[in-house]
Design a protein around this motif. Structure first.
Motif, PDB file in Angstrom:
ATOM      1  N   ALA A 182       0.822  -1.201   0.000  1.00  0.00           N
ATOM      2  CA  ALA A 182       0.000   0.000   0.000  1.00  0.00           C
ATOM      3  C   ALA A 182       0.859   1.256   0.000  1.00  0.00           C
ATOM      4  CB  ALA A 182      -0.945   0.024   1.196  1.00  0.00           C
ATOM      5  N   ASP A 183       2.019   1.171   0.661  1.00  0.00           N
ATOM      6  CA  ASP A 183       2.939   2.307   0.709  1.00  0.00           C
ATOM      7  C   ASP A 183       4.365   1.790   0.794  1.00  0.00           C
ATOM      8  OD1 ASP A 183       3.428   1.631   3.471  1.00  0.00           O
ATOM      9  OD2 ASP A 183       1.644   2.753   4.016  1.00  0.00           O
ATOM     10  N   ALA A 184       5.315   2.709   0.839  1.00  0.00           N
ATOM     11  CA  ALA A 184       6.729   2.336   0.789  1.00  0.00           C
ATOM     12  C   ALA A 184       7.149   1.431   1.948  1.00  0.00           C
ATOM     13  CB  ALA A 184       7.592   3.601   0.774  1.00  0.00           C
ATOM     14  N   ALA A 185       6.516   1.581   3.085  1.00  0.00           N
ATOM     15  CA  ALA A 185       6.880   0.763   4.249  1.00  0.00           C
ATOM     16  C   ALA A 185       6.635  -0.724   4.000  1.00  0.00           C
ATOM     17  CB  ALA A 185       6.103   1.231   5.472  1.00  0.00           C
ATOM     18  N   ASP A 186       5.679  -1.033   3.145  1.00  0.00           N
ATOM     19  CA  ASP A 186       5.361  -2.432   2.876  1.00  0.00           C
ATOM     20  C   ASP A 186       6.432  -3.124   2.045  1.00  0.00           C
ATOM     21  OD1 ASP A 186       2.847  -2.412   4.214  1.00  0.00           O
ATOM     22  OD2 ASP A 186       1.957  -1.388   2.491  1.00  0.00           O
ATOM     23  N   LEU A 187       7.317  -2.350   1.432  1.00  0.00           N
ATOM     24  CA  LEU A 187       8.358  -2.944   0.591  1.00  0.00           C
ATOM     25  C   LEU A 187       9.467  -3.588   1.414  1.00  0.00           C
ATOM     26  CD1 LEU A 187       8.705  -0.110  -2.082  1.00  0.00           C
ATOM     27  CD2 LEU A 187       7.335  -2.196  -2.229  1.00  0.00           C
ATOM     28  N   ASP A 188       9.564  -3.220   2.684  1.00  0.00           N
ATOM     29  CA  ASP A 188      10.653  -3.709   3.512  1.00  0.00           C
ATOM     30  C   ASP A 188      10.653  -5.224   3.657  1.00  0.00           C
ATOM     31  OD1 ASP A 188      11.416  -1.085   3.846  1.00  0.00           O
ATOM     32  OD2 ASP A 188      10.508  -0.870   5.832  1.00  0.00           O
ATOM     33  N   GLN A 189       9.464  -5.825   3.609  1.00  0.00           N
ATOM     34  CA  GLN A 189       9.368  -7.270   3.824  1.00  0.00           C
ATOM     35  C   GLN A 189       9.750  -8.084   2.593  1.00  0.00           C
ATOM     36  OE1 GLN A 189       5.184  -8.505   4.301  1.00  0.00           O
ATOM     37  NE2 GLN A 189       4.601  -6.537   3.417  1.00  0.00           N
ATOM     38  N   LEU A 190       9.890  -7.421   1.451  1.00  0.00           N
ATOM     39  CA  LEU A 190      10.142  -8.154   0.224  1.00  0.00           C
ATOM     40  C   LEU A 190      11.461  -8.919   0.255  1.00  0.00           C
ATOM     41  CD1 LEU A 190       8.851  -5.608  -2.423  1.00  0.00           C
ATOM     42  CD2 LEU A 190       7.943  -7.889  -1.997  1.00  0.00           C
ATOM     43  N   ALA A 191      12.495  -8.335   0.831  1.00  0.00           N
ATOM     44  CA  ALA A 191      13.804  -8.988   0.828  1.00  0.00           C
ATOM     45  C   ALA A 191      13.776 -10.322   1.561  1.00  0.00           C
ATOM     46  CB  ALA A 191      14.849  -8.063   1.453  1.00  0.00           C
ATOM     47  N   ALA A 192      13.067 -10.377   2.680  1.00  0.00           N
ATOM     48  CA  ALA A 192      12.996 -11.613   3.449  1.00  0.00           C
ATOM     49  C   ALA A 192      12.299 -12.716   2.655  1.00  0.00           C
ATOM     50  CB  ALA A 192      12.271 -11.375   4.766  1.00  0.00           C
ATOM     51  N   TYR A 193      11.267 -12.358   1.906  1.00  0.00           N
ATOM     52  CA  TYR A 193      10.559 -13.364   1.115  1.00  0.00           C
ATOM     53  C   TYR A 193      11.321 -13.729  -0.152  1.00  0.00           C
ATOM     54  CZ  TYR A 193       6.525 -13.015   4.168  1.00  0.00           C
ATOM     55  OH  TYR A 193       5.694 -13.073   5.256  1.00  0.00           O
ATOM     56  N   GLU A 194      12.031 -12.773  -0.730  1.00  0.00           N
ATOM     57  CA  GLU A 194      12.862 -13.085  -1.891  1.00  0.00           C
ATOM     58  C   GLU A 194      13.889 -14.160  -1.567  1.00  0.00           C
ATOM     59  OE1 GLU A 194      14.137  -9.884  -4.845  1.00  0.00           O
ATOM     60  OE2 GLU A 194      13.677  -8.728  -3.049  1.00  0.00           O
ATOM     61  N   ALA A 195      14.350 -14.165  -0.330  1.00  0.00           N
ATOM     62  CA  ALA A 195      15.401 -15.096   0.075  1.00  0.00           C
ATOM     63  C   ALA A 195      14.918 -16.542   0.135  1.00  0.00           C
ATOM     64  CB  ALA A 195      15.974 -14.678   1.434  1.00  0.00           C
ATOM     65  N   VAL A 196      13.603 -16.747   0.298  1.00  0.00           N
ATOM     66  CA  VAL A 196      13.098 -18.106   0.523  1.00  0.00           C
ATOM     67  C   VAL A 196      12.113 -18.587  -0.537  1.00  0.00           C
ATOM     68  CG1 VAL A 196      13.481 -18.060   3.008  1.00  0.00           C
ATOM     69  CG2 VAL A 196      11.317 -17.205   2.092  1.00  0.00           C
TER      70      VAL A 196
END
Length: 213
Positions: A110-124
């Protein structure tokens, strides 16, 4: 640029046939009781078996237990699991290891803050689905026909294949691809005549628009 298309929420044999004929790369089946696109295991099995080789069969689940996944995968010949709930990165890794299938994790934005979680999911995960975040209190985690500000991801570099979702239609998918650089797009409600009822003409128009963006 031609984007690969996923048509999600298929419920009828005729619509599965249309998806295969129009050149979509992925066909999605929803296993979530609250969704108007929900299918039973038996329905999904029959639909999946009608698909020609080359179209990836994706099963969408929401916070599914191992027992639920066992039951689905015992009957339905899926090529990929799409996790569309609040699964943690650890749970994503667990499912991927347990079933030996590629896993796509949906992440609501919804906003820029939600992008922070992407790296953790990209890893797995094997792929990431970047979707519009569901409104608070919504019954559905996706398929709400909402989009998000595409400029939030316009310059992002991805370590894994990713797919854009959220409010896409035949009318705006080319612009969405242009704005985000997406090479894969996912649509459900944007090609429906009514909730859960795909419109073959809209499906064809969407795939065509994604191909000529």
């Amino acid at each position: 640029m031609t984007a690969r298309v996923k048509i999600c929420g298929l419920t009828r044999p005729a619509h599965v046939q249309a998806v295969a004929e129009c050149g979509a790369a992925y066909a999605g089946f929803v296993f979530f009781a609250k969704s108007p696109r929900n299918v039973s295991i038996a329905q999904a099995r029959d639909l999946a078996l009608t698909l020609k080789p080359g179209v990836a069969k994706v099963g969408l689940v929401v916070n599914a237990t191992n027992d639920e996944l066992d039951a689905i995968l015992a009957e339905v010949p899926l090529d990929m699991l799409q996790l569309h709930g609040k699964e943690s990165p650890a749970r994503v890794a667990e499912i991927r290891a347990r079933y030996g299938l590629p896993v796509m994790k949906a992440v609501g934005v919804a906003d820029a803050a939600d992008l922070d979680q992407l790296a953790a999911y990209e890893a797995v995960a094997d792929q990431i689905l970047v979707d519009a975040k569901a409104p608070k209190g919504a019954d559905l985690p996706g398929g709400n026909g909402l989009s998000f500000d595409w400029t939030l991801i316009a310059d992002r570099k991805w370590s894994k294949p990713w797919m854009l979702a959220g409010g896409l239609t035949p009318e705006n998918v080319a612009l969405a691809i242009e704005k985000t650089g997406a090479t894969q797009v996912d649509v459900s409600s944007g090609v429906e005549a009514a909730p859960g009822q795909k419109d073959d003409a809209l499906v064809r128009a969407f795939v065509a628009a994604a191909a000529y963006s």
